[in-house]
Enzyme design. Structure first.
Site, short mmCIF file in Angstrom:
data_model
loop_
_atom_site.label_atom_id
_atom_site.label_comp_id
_atom_site.label_asym_id
_atom_site.label_seq_id
_atom_site.Cartn_x
_atom_site.Cartn_y
_atom_site.Cartn_z
N LEU A 1 3.22 0.63 -5.91
CA LEU A 1 3.28 1.94 -5.26
C LEU A 1 1.91 2.60 -5.37
O LEU A 1 1.29 2.59 -6.44
CB LEU A 1 4.33 2.84 -5.93
CG LEU A 1 5.80 2.65 -5.55
CD1 LEU A 1 6.67 3.60 -6.36
CD2 LEU A 1 6.02 2.87 -4.07
N ASP A 2 1.45 3.20 -4.27
CA ASP A 2 0.21 3.97 -4.28
C ASP A 2 0.31 5.16 -5.23
O ASP A 2 1.41 5.65 -5.52
CB ASP A 2 -0.07 4.51 -2.88
CG ASP A 2 -1.03 3.63 -2.12
OD1 ASP A 2 -1.54 2.66 -2.70
OD2 ASP A 2 -1.28 3.92 -0.94
N PRO A 3 -0.83 5.70 -5.68
CA PRO A 3 -0.79 6.95 -6.44
C PRO A 3 -0.12 8.08 -5.64
O PRO A 3 0.53 8.95 -6.23
CB PRO A 3 -2.28 7.26 -6.67
CG PRO A 3 -2.92 5.92 -6.68
CD PRO A 3 -2.18 5.10 -5.67
#
Length: 368
Positions: free
Chosen positions: A94-96
Site C-alpha cells: 500500500l502506498d503511504p
C-alpha cells in the site's frame, strides 16, 4: 519534500531486514517515492551497540489497519519490532497515501502469502476531478486539467465499462519492469514510460458518495494486478474531466475483512498491557487459506506429505480434489498441495517447531 518521500526516508532508516512478498499489487510500490540521498544522519556507535531484545520464532497473521503517511515496508518493520518476530512479510503493498488492510505474515505464515495475493481486494477511493497527475494520485505533478465536472448520472453510466475483464494500462509510476528497469525509476529520471495494456478483472465498481462536484467516492472489488489509480485516471479521461486519486483505503484482501483490522496504536497498547493481550491480536496461519478447498488426512498420509511425497486419495468416499488444497491432520495445518487425478502433491510444507504463533483454527473474536 512529499509525504511519500518523508515516509520512505523513515523506512530506509529502519535497520532490521524484512522478508517481503514479491507479487503484482493493486497499488504503486513504496519505491515510487522521490529519490533518496545518502545525506541522512547515521546512527552512532553507541546506538549500534545497544543490546536488543532477542527475536523469537512466531507464526501467524496480523491484520494491520495501516495509517496514511507510512510505507508498507515501514509498517512491517514497526509491527515486527512490536512482536519481536524473526521473520515477517506482507501480502500486498500500500502506498503511504493509502490506509487500510495490510496483512502482515510472521514465520510459517509467509508461505501462504501467494494464496492471499490471489484473492479479491476491495478498495474505497476518492477521485478528484479536474486534474490528471503523472503518478495518478495527489502526490504527483499536474499534467492535464479540465473545467468539466461530470454529473452523478454520467459517472454511473461510465462505470459498466470498468466491470468484468478489461484491458488496463498500468501507471507509469509502477513496479513493472521495462528492459530490466523498474518503470517508476525510469519515470523519475524523466524518461518516457510506455507500458502495454494488460488484462485485469474488476468484479464490482460503484459510486458510493458525491461530496461535491470535484469529488466522487467509489468502491471497487478487484482481482490481482489491478491498479486503482489507473481506474481514476481512465474514468477522468472517459468523462472528459481528467482525474486522479486523492484518498484511498483498502478494505479487504482475500479472506481478511475490514472488521478484523487492528490499528497500529492498538497493537502498541496491547504490547504495553500484557503478552496475552498482544498475542490475542495474532490470527492463525490457516485463516489465510479459508478460500481454498480443505482436506483432512490420516497421520500416515500427513507424514508422507511432510517428507515431500505425494498421497493418493483412495476409497469410494474419497474427496475429489483438483487444484490448490489446504491439508490438515487432526486439526493442524500440514501442507498446501495441488490435487490432480486423485493424487495430492505437496507444494508448501509447514514446520511448526516451537514457535509461539498460532498454526491453525479460526481467528479469535476481538473486542475494541
Amino acid at each position: 519534500m512529499t509525504v511519500r518521500a518523508i515516509a520512505e526516508a523513515a523506512a530506509e532508516a529502519a535497520a532490521e531486514p524484512i522478508v517481503e512478498a514479491i507479487a503484482e499489487t493493486a497499488i504503486a510500490p513504496d519505491a515510487a517515492a522521490a529519490p533518496q540521498t545518502d545525506e541522512r544522519p547515521r546512527p552512532s556507535r553507541e546506538q549500534d551497540n545497544r543490546p536488543r531484545a532477542p527475536k523469537r520464532d512466531l507464526d501467524g497473521w496480523v491484520l494491520l489497519d495501516k495509517p496514511t503517511g507510512m510505507t508498507s515496508t515501514q509498517a512491517v518493520a514497526v509491527v515486527k519490532r512490536i512482536f519481536g518476530a524473526k521473520k515477517a512479510g506482507h501480502a500486498g503493498t500500500l502506498d503511504p497515501l493509502a490506509s487500510g488492510c495490510l496483512p502482515i505474515a510472521f514465520g510459517e505464515a509467509t508461505k501462504t502469502v501467494p494464496y492471499v495475493m490471489d484473492g479479491r481486494k476491495t478498495y474505497r477511493f476518492t477521485v478528484r476531478f479536474g486534474v490528471e497527475t503523472d503518478t495518478d494520485d495527489s502526490e504527483g505533478k499536474a499534467v492535464e486539467t479540465s473545467d468539466l465536472r461530470p454529473s452523478d448520472e454520467e459517472i454511473i453510466a461510465a462505470l459498466p465499462t470498468f466491470r468484468g475483464e478489461i484491458m488496463q494500462v498500468p501507471p507509469a509510476y509502477s513496479a513493472l519492469k521495462i528492459g530490466g528497469e523498474r518503470a517508476y525509476d525510469l519515470a523519475r529520471e524523466g524518461e518516457e514510460v510506455k507500458l502495454e495494456a494488460r488484462p485485469v478483472t474488476i468484479f464490482r465498481i460503484e459510486l458510493m458518495e458525491r461530496p461535491d462536484a470535484d469529488h466522487a467516492v467509489l468502491e471497487a472489488e478487484c482481482g490481482k494486478g489491478t491498479y486503482v489509480r489507473a481506474i481514476a485516471r481512465d474514468l477522468g479521461r472517459m468523462l472528459g474531466s481528467r482525474g486522479h486519486i486523492c484518498q484511498l483505503r483498502r478494505a479487504c484482501v482475500g479472506p481478511f475483512l475490514e472488521e478484523r483490522l487492528v490499528p497500529l496504536d492498538e497493537l502498541r497498547d496491547r504490547a504495553e498491557a500484557s503478552e496475552e493481550a498482544l498475542m490475542d491480536a495474532l490470527d492463525p496461519v490457516a485463516v489465510a487459506l479459508e478460500e481454498i478447498p480443505q482436506l483432512s488426512v490420516t497421520p500416515q498420509d500427513a507424514h508422507r506429505l511432510r517428507c515431500g511425497q505425494s498421497i493418493i486419495l483412495r476409497g469410494r468416499d474419497a474427496p475429489i480434489v483438483e487444484g490448490h488444497v489446504a491439508v490438515s491432520c487432526q486439526g493442524a495445518l500440514i501442507a498446501i498441495g495441488d490435487g490432480e487425478n486423485g493424487e495430492v502433491f505437496p507444494h508448501r510444507v509447514f514446520n511448526w517447531g516451537k514457535s509461539a504463533g498460532k498454526s491453525s483454527g479460526r481467528p479469535p473474536r476481538r473486542s475494541r
